[in-house]
Design a protein around this motif. Structure first.
Motif, PDB file in Angstrom:
ATOM      1  N   UNK A   1       0.718  -1.117  -0.041  1.00 18.55           N
ATOM      2  CA  UNK A   1       0.170   0.116  -0.213  1.00 18.55           C
ATOM      3  C   UNK A   1       0.772   1.135   0.062  1.00 18.55           C
ATOM      4  N   UNK A   2       0.274   2.281  -0.743  1.00 17.76           N
ATOM      5  CA  UNK A   2       1.022   3.628  -0.634  1.00 17.76           C
ATOM      6  C   UNK A   2       0.353   4.457   0.173  1.00 17.76           C
ATOM      7  N   UNK A   3       0.891   5.006   1.358  1.00 18.19           N
ATOM      8  CA  UNK A   3       0.074   5.825   2.537  1.00 18.19           C
ATOM      9  C   UNK A   3      -0.264   7.018   1.734  1.00 18.19           C
ATOM     10  N   UNK A   4      -1.338   7.691   2.224  1.00 21.58           N
ATOM     11  CA  UNK A   4      -2.012   8.998   1.853  1.00 21.58           C
ATOM     12  C   UNK A   4      -0.833   9.924   2.240  1.00 21.58           C
ATOM     13  N   UNK A   5      -0.713  11.241   1.847  1.00 20.11           N
ATOM     14  CA  UNK A   5       0.178  12.295   2.091  1.00 20.11           C
ATOM     15  C   UNK A   5       0.053  12.546   3.612  1.00 20.11           C
ATOM     16  N   UNK A   6      -1.052  12.556   4.241  1.00 17.48           N
ATOM     17  CA  UNK A   6      -1.343  12.997   5.583  1.00 17.48           C
ATOM     18  C   UNK A   6      -0.751  11.792   6.595  1.00 17.48           C
ATOM     19  N   UNK A   7      -0.604  10.554   6.073  1.00 15.12           N
ATOM     20  CA  UNK A   7      -0.059   9.598   6.681  1.00 15.12           C
ATOM     21  C   UNK A   7       1.134   9.024   6.483  1.00 15.12           C
ATOM     22  N   UNK A   8       1.849   9.739   5.353  1.00 14.92           N
ATOM     23  CA  UNK A   8       3.411   9.212   4.732  1.00 14.92           C
ATOM     24  C   UNK A   8       4.309   9.363   6.162  1.00 14.92           C
TER      25      UNK A   8
END
Length: 132
Positions: A120-127
């Motif tokens: 999975x690729x984390x969303x920008x706010x979770x990166x």
């Protein structure tokens, strides 16, 4: 202080769902995450002398201690809000019994829950919560 890091199977649907659950129900944003398949995950395995070919487990590294299998699950529960943090009391059940159930799910996770083509690729706010 080194943050606690949860290493998980990045292509496993159950594992990814569990990470999403943790992110939604954690007490504070102190736990970091890394897919075992990532460069950061591989580096942590190497640093802690964990053979990636010999593990079929979620791994929590907290304060220099490595937790695997049901011990990792119980320890992760300590990071969650009530009532989910009551999972920490799994430790009252002997490890051998807990791990029988853990291994049953772990060995069948792809069959029962499926898997993704890639991590999975984390969303920008979770990166910032995910080690790359």
């Amino acid at each position: 202080m080194t943050p606690a890091v949860l290493l998980f199977d990045g292509v496993c649907n159950l594992c990814n769902g569990s990470v999403q659950f943790i992110l939604k129900h954690e007490k504070s944003e102190t736990l970091k995450f890394s897919a075992i398949q990532s460069a950061a995950g591989q580096k942590l395995l190497l640093q802690h002398n964990i053979d990636p070919e010999q593990t079929n487990s979620v791994i929590l590294i907290n304060d220099g201690v490595v937790y695997t299998e049901s011990d990792a699950v119980a320890k992760v529960a300590e990071f969650l809000k009530f009532p989910y943090n009551t999972g920490k009391y799994l430790k009252v059940v002997p490890r051998q019994i807990r791990n029988v159930f853990y291994k049953k799910v772990s060995n069948n996770r792809y069959k029962w829950f499926g898997q993704k083509e890639s991590c999975m690729i984390p969303t920008p706010d979770l990166r910032n919560r995910f080690l790359q």
